[in-house]
Design a protein around this motif. Structure first.
Motif, mmCIF file in Angstrom:
data_model
loop_
_atom_site.group_PDB
_atom_site.id
_atom_site.type_symbol
_atom_site.label_atom_id
_atom_site.label_comp_id
_atom_site.label_asym_id
_atom_site.label_seq_id
_atom_site.Cartn_x
_atom_site.Cartn_y
_atom_site.Cartn_z
ATOM 1 N N LEU A 1 -9.227 0.005 -2.892
ATOM 2 C CA LEU A 1 -8.424 0.129 -1.673
ATOM 3 C C LEU A 1 -9.162 -0.593 -0.559
ATOM 4 O O LEU A 1 -10.232 -0.152 -0.124
ATOM 5 C CB LEU A 1 -8.212 1.603 -1.310
ATOM 6 C CG LEU A 1 -7.540 1.893 0.039
ATOM 7 C CD1 LEU A 1 -6.147 1.257 0.100
ATOM 8 C CD2 LEU A 1 -7.452 3.392 0.293
ATOM 9 N N THR A 2 -8.611 -1.709 -0.120
ATOM 10 C CA THR A 2 -9.223 -2.530 0.927
ATOM 11 C C THR A 2 -8.416 -2.374 2.207
ATOM 12 O O THR A 2 -7.194 -2.604 2.215
ATOM 13 C CB THR A 2 -9.270 -4.007 0.530
ATOM 14 O OG1 THR A 2 -10.012 -4.152 -0.682
ATOM 15 C CG2 THR A 2 -9.903 -4.845 1.626
ATOM 16 N N ALA A 3 -9.065 -1.979 3.285
ATOM 17 C CA ALA A 3 -8.410 -1.869 4.592
ATOM 18 C C ALA A 3 -8.782 -3.090 5.419
ATOM 19 O O ALA A 3 -9.937 -3.533 5.404
ATOM 20 C CB ALA A 3 -8.830 -0.585 5.294
ATOM 21 N N VAL A 4 -7.812 -3.637 6.133
ATOM 22 C CA VAL A 4 -8.022 -4.825 6.954
ATOM 23 C C VAL A 4 -7.673 -4.496 8.393
ATOM 24 O O VAL A 4 -6.571 -4.008 8.680
ATOM 25 C CB VAL A 4 -7.161 -6.011 6.469
ATOM 26 C CG1 VAL A 4 -7.407 -7.248 7.334
ATOM 27 C CG2 VAL A 4 -7.454 -6.310 5.007
ATOM 28 N N VAL A 5 -8.603 -4.740 9.291
ATOM 29 C CA VAL A 5 -8.401 -4.534 10.723
ATOM 30 C C VAL A 5 -8.341 -5.907 11.383
ATOM 31 O O VAL A 5 -9.266 -6.712 11.230
ATOM 32 C CB VAL A 5 -9.531 -3.685 11.337
ATOM 33 C CG1 VAL A 5 -9.321 -3.545 12.842
ATOM 34 C CG2 VAL A 5 -9.592 -2.327 10.669
ATOM 35 N N CYS A 6 -7.252 -6.180 12.106
ATOM 36 C CA CYS A 6 -7.081 -7.481 12.763
ATOM 37 C C CYS A 6 -7.331 -7.330 14.256
ATOM 38 O O CYS A 6 -6.818 -6.406 14.897
ATOM 39 C CB CYS A 6 -5.674 -8.022 12.534
ATOM 40 S SG CYS A 6 -5.347 -8.507 10.822
ATOM 41 N N GLY A 7 -8.126 -8.253 14.806
ATOM 42 C CA GLY A 7 -8.369 -8.238 16.236
ATOM 43 C C GLY A 7 -7.093 -8.448 17.029
ATOM 44 O O GLY A 7 -6.907 -7.881 18.100
ATOM 45 N N ASP A 8 -6.184 -9.245 16.503
ATOM 46 C CA ASP A 8 -4.879 -9.478 17.123
ATOM 47 C C ASP A 8 -3.823 -8.773 16.273
ATOM 48 O O ASP A 8 -3.587 -9.171 15.131
ATOM 49 C CB ASP A 8 -4.589 -10.983 17.189
ATOM 50 C CG ASP A 8 -3.234 -11.288 17.803
ATOM 51 O OD1 ASP A 8 -2.577 -10.347 18.296
ATOM 52 O OD2 ASP A 8 -2.824 -12.465 17.785
ATOM 53 N N PRO A 9 -3.181 -7.716 16.789
ATOM 54 C CA PRO A 9 -2.196 -6.988 15.980
ATOM 55 C C PRO A 9 -1.059 -7.873 15.480
ATOM 56 O O PRO A 9 -0.528 -7.640 14.392
ATOM 57 C CB PRO A 9 -1.681 -5.914 16.945
ATOM 58 C CG PRO A 9 -2.771 -5.751 17.964
ATOM 59 C CD PRO A 9 -3.380 -7.110 18.108
ATOM 60 N N ASP A 10 -0.670 -8.886 16.268
ATOM 61 C CA ASP A 10 0.423 -9.769 15.850
ATOM 62 C C ASP A 10 0.039 -10.630 14.647
ATOM 63 O O ASP A 10 0.910 -11.118 13.937
ATOM 64 C CB ASP A 10 0.840 -10.676 17.014
ATOM 65 C CG ASP A 10 1.456 -9.890 18.158
ATOM 66 O OD1 ASP A 10 2.002 -8.805 17.884
ATOM 67 O OD2 ASP A 10 1.380 -10.349 19.313
ATOM 68 N N VAL B 1 -4.406 -2.512 2.847
ATOM 69 C CA VAL B 1 -3.710 -1.858 3.957
ATOM 70 C C VAL B 1 -4.167 -2.497 5.258
ATOM 71 O O VAL B 1 -5.362 -2.470 5.581
ATOM 72 C CB VAL B 1 -3.995 -0.341 3.979
ATOM 73 C CG1 VAL B 1 -3.211 0.318 5.113
ATOM 74 C CG2 VAL B 1 -3.647 0.296 2.649
ATOM 75 N N LEU B 2 -3.243 -3.073 5.997
ATOM 76 C CA LEU B 2 -3.549 -3.618 7.314
ATOM 77 C C LEU B 2 -3.292 -2.512 8.329
ATOM 78 O O LEU B 2 -2.144 -2.110 8.557
ATOM 79 C CB LEU B 2 -2.682 -4.835 7.613
ATOM 80 C CG LEU B 2 -3.002 -6.077 6.770
ATOM 81 C CD1 LEU B 2 -2.100 -6.160 5.555
ATOM 82 C CD2 LEU B 2 -2.889 -7.345 7.600
ATOM 83 N N THR B 3 -4.356 -2.007 8.940
ATOM 84 C CA THR B 3 -4.240 -0.845 9.814
ATOM 85 C C THR B 3 -5.446 -0.778 10.736
ATOM 86 O O THR B 3 -6.478 -1.423 10.482
ATOM 87 C CB THR B 3 -4.139 0.446 8.974
ATOM 88 O OG1 THR B 3 -3.969 1.563 9.830
ATOM 89 C CG2 THR B 3 -5.384 0.642 8.132
ATOM 90 N N SER B 4 -5.307 0.010 11.792
ATOM 91 C CA SER B 4 -6.456 0.320 12.647
ATOM 92 C C SER B 4 -6.639 1.830 12.738
ATOM 93 O O SER B 4 -7.341 2.319 13.625
ATOM 94 C CB SER B 4 -6.250 -0.271 14.049
ATOM 95 O OG SER B 4 -5.062 0.253 14.636
#
Length: 602
Positions: free
Chosen positions: A366-375, A537-540
């Protein structure tokens, strides 16, 4: 082609270089149907064209007192009536079949293109434009296909009758031969203006439709903030603009119709006046005058075919150009035929790697990805699903187990990697139908619903069920799930994705509309159900991030840091700012305090 054979098993590969080429391709695909309609139309026109001759014989027989010729004329009229009725019936049947077949072919092509592009379609083309192309434009394209056969038989009838008049009565035939081209071309200068006004109306109607769709989709939010009146006033203005454009378009078409009535009337008046003078001078018989008059009246009928094809082409050409623009969109540059190929061998498996950003999702984790820019999260999710990020497709493809997704057949790519958007769509139907998706069979509907914490959703559906048993699986869900809350829709969409059980599941903010307690249970259920499967999962959300095997921080389109949630909270300022909503310019003591709070939350 028979209507019973629809939909087409293979609609073919359209020529999308221009609207004209798309229309030409459609005509070539339906050449047999067009020839059949033209032959039936020619038979019908020929029978109707012979009516004036039969009537003229009957009139002259009465003048001469010949009962035999009168009976012969009556028999001719009866026979011609039967032939005309049969020809007209079969012409209408063949022409409508051509129309429906062409429209069905274009709609099937658009549907396949929608399936191929997925969420990318509405990012490249406005949603209102897609709706307009698949409805009004498809109808206009079908109209041109139908009108072309009518025009072909009208042209044959007009040329044949005009030549016959020149031979039968040259004095009157010359007037008709000179007037017919004028009548056929009279409306052409007006058609560009009419087409522009119709296009203006269509564009405004598309914007109004898109505005209405957005308003309905966000009605709950609008009611919550009291914005209904503002959006209602915007829709009123858009609706009035559509009405004004429709009135301007109708005025131009009224002028065209007036020209189509006035000019043929003038030709008929000229032929009748000159023919009457010839009859009074004894140069032609009364029966001949009746024949010529009836023939000129008949010619007004095929002339409508000339006007119709000009109108149909003026409308269908821009419609075909818009359809060709949508059909020419490509999901990638070197896999244009991916949609036509099925599974080719076993599905790929292994690590998921994006060379553009450097993101690596190890297999079975399970890999979670946090993006600095939500868009940027949505664009990254599309890339992980095998979509090219740019129109040119210059960026390298995402790799799954070392194989480029862009090189796989579309069906294989979709089966291997499933992407759930931030705003997933629920189609209308029962809950059972919603969860009836292509799946591995490893995860049942009950397990998926439990992992997605859909217990309250099932209770609400059971209460709303019209079935005596109160079975929530048989309860109908309204279009887009508008009868449910945002969190309920989101959890049902997650359950649908879990039932599919793909090799790689990519989730974009799957818990953004649920409360923290439900989110925590969903995080645990997701990790347990997707054990030994690759999940991104792309989430913060700290709750999801803390349960992830691996957390990746992506900023400015590239991986900046990797590790566990707690490690990144301590070591990376940018990550901590995104997850805890902190500013980077805080004092060290403030940072330490917020770090402690973040760890407590996790």
């Amino acid at each position: 082609m028979s209507l019973s054979a629809l939909p087409h098993a293979d609609p073919g590969v359209p020529d999308t270089r221009s609207g004209f080429r798309l229309l030409l391709w459609l005509e070539q695909r339906q050449l047999g149907g067009q020839i059949k309609a033209t032959l039936w139309g020619t038979l019908h026109m020929a029978a109707v064209a012979c009516f004036p001759a039969a009537v003229g014989i009957a009139v002259q027989a009465v003048v001469d007192g010949s009962g035999g010729r009168l009976a012969l004329a009556g028999g001719m009229i009866l026979a011609l009536g039967l032939v005309a009725a049969a020809g007209d019936t079969m012409l209408h049947r063949s022409a409508v079949t051509n129309w429906i077949t062409a429209a069905a072919r274009v709609q099937l092509l658009l549907s396949r293109k929608t399936l191929e592009l997925g969420a990318l379609l509405t990012r490249r083309v406005a949603a209102g434009e897609v709706v307009a192309v698949s409805t009004g434009d498809v109808e206009k394209i079908g109209w041109f296909v139908e009108a072309l056969a009518r025009f072909a038989c009208s042209l044959l009838a007009t040329v044949g009758v005009t030549v016959a008049l020149l031979v039968y009565r040259p004095e009157l035939g010359l007037i008709v031969a000179a007037g017919i081209p004028v009548l056929a071309l009279a409306v052409l200068p007006l058609l560009p203006h009419a087409t522009r006004r119709a296009d203006e109306q269509r564009a405004k109607a598309g914007k109004a439709t898109e505005l209405a769709s957005d308003t309905v989709a966000g009605l709950r939010v609008l009611r919550g903030i009291g914005g209904e009146e503002q959006f209602l006033s915007r829709y009123r203005r858009a609706s009035q603009e559509v009405r004004g454009a429709a009135v301007r378009s109708a005025r131009m078409w009224a002028l065209i119709n007036a020209v189509q009535v006035a000019l043929p009337g003038l030709l008929l008046l000229a032929v009748t006046w000159y023919g009457a003078r010839l009859a009074l001078e004894g140069r032609i018989a009364v029966g001949e005058l009746v024949t010529v008059y009836g023939t000129v009246v008949f010619l007004l009928f095929p002339l409508r075919g000339f006007e119709e094809i000009a109108m149909a082409y003026s409308f269908s050409r821009p419609s075909a150009a818009r359809a060709a623009a949508v059909l020419s969109l490509r999901r990638d540059t070197d896999g244009a035929d991916r949609g036509s190929r099925g599974h080719a061998g076993p599905l790929p498996a292994g690590d998921l790697y994006d060379p553009l950003s450097g993101l690596l999702a190890p297999a079975g984790e399970l890999t979670a990805v946090v993006c600095g820019d939500p868009d940027a999260a949505g664009a990254l999710a599309d890339r992980l699903g095998g979509h090219s990020p740019t129109a040119t497709g210059d960026a390298p493809s995402v790799l799954l187990g070392g194989k480029a997704l862009d090189d796989l057949p579309l069906a294989s790519a979709r089966a291997a990697v499933l992407v759930q958007d931030k705003d997933p769509v629920l189609l209308s139907g029962t809950l059972s139908a919603l969860l009836d998706v292509p799946a591995s069979g490893r995860v049942g509907a009950a397990e998926a619903l439990e992992a997605a914490q859909c217990g309250d959703v099932l209770e609400a559906l059971a209460q709303a069920s019209v079935d005596a048993s109160g079975d929530p699986m048989r309860t109908r869900i309204t279009e887009r799930g508008r009868s449910l809350s945002g969190g309920q829709r989101q959890r049902l969409a997650l359950a649908r994705s879990l039932v599919a059980d793909p090799e790689v599941l990519v989730l974009d903010e799957p818990t953004s509309a649920v409360d923290t307690h439900t989110e925590a249970r969903i995080a645990r259920g997701l990790k347990a159900l997707r054990a030994d499967r690759t999940t991104v999962v792309l989430t913060s959300s700290p709750l999801l991030l803390d349960l992830a095997d691996r957390v990746v921080f992506v900023d400015d389109g590239a991986v900046r840091a990797c590790g566990t949630h707690r490690e990144l909270l301590r070591s990376d300022v940018g990550y901590r700012a995104v997850v805890t909503r902190d500013s980077e310019q805080e004092e060290p003591s403030g940072k330490a305090t917020r770090l402690e709070k973040a760890e407590e939350t996790a």
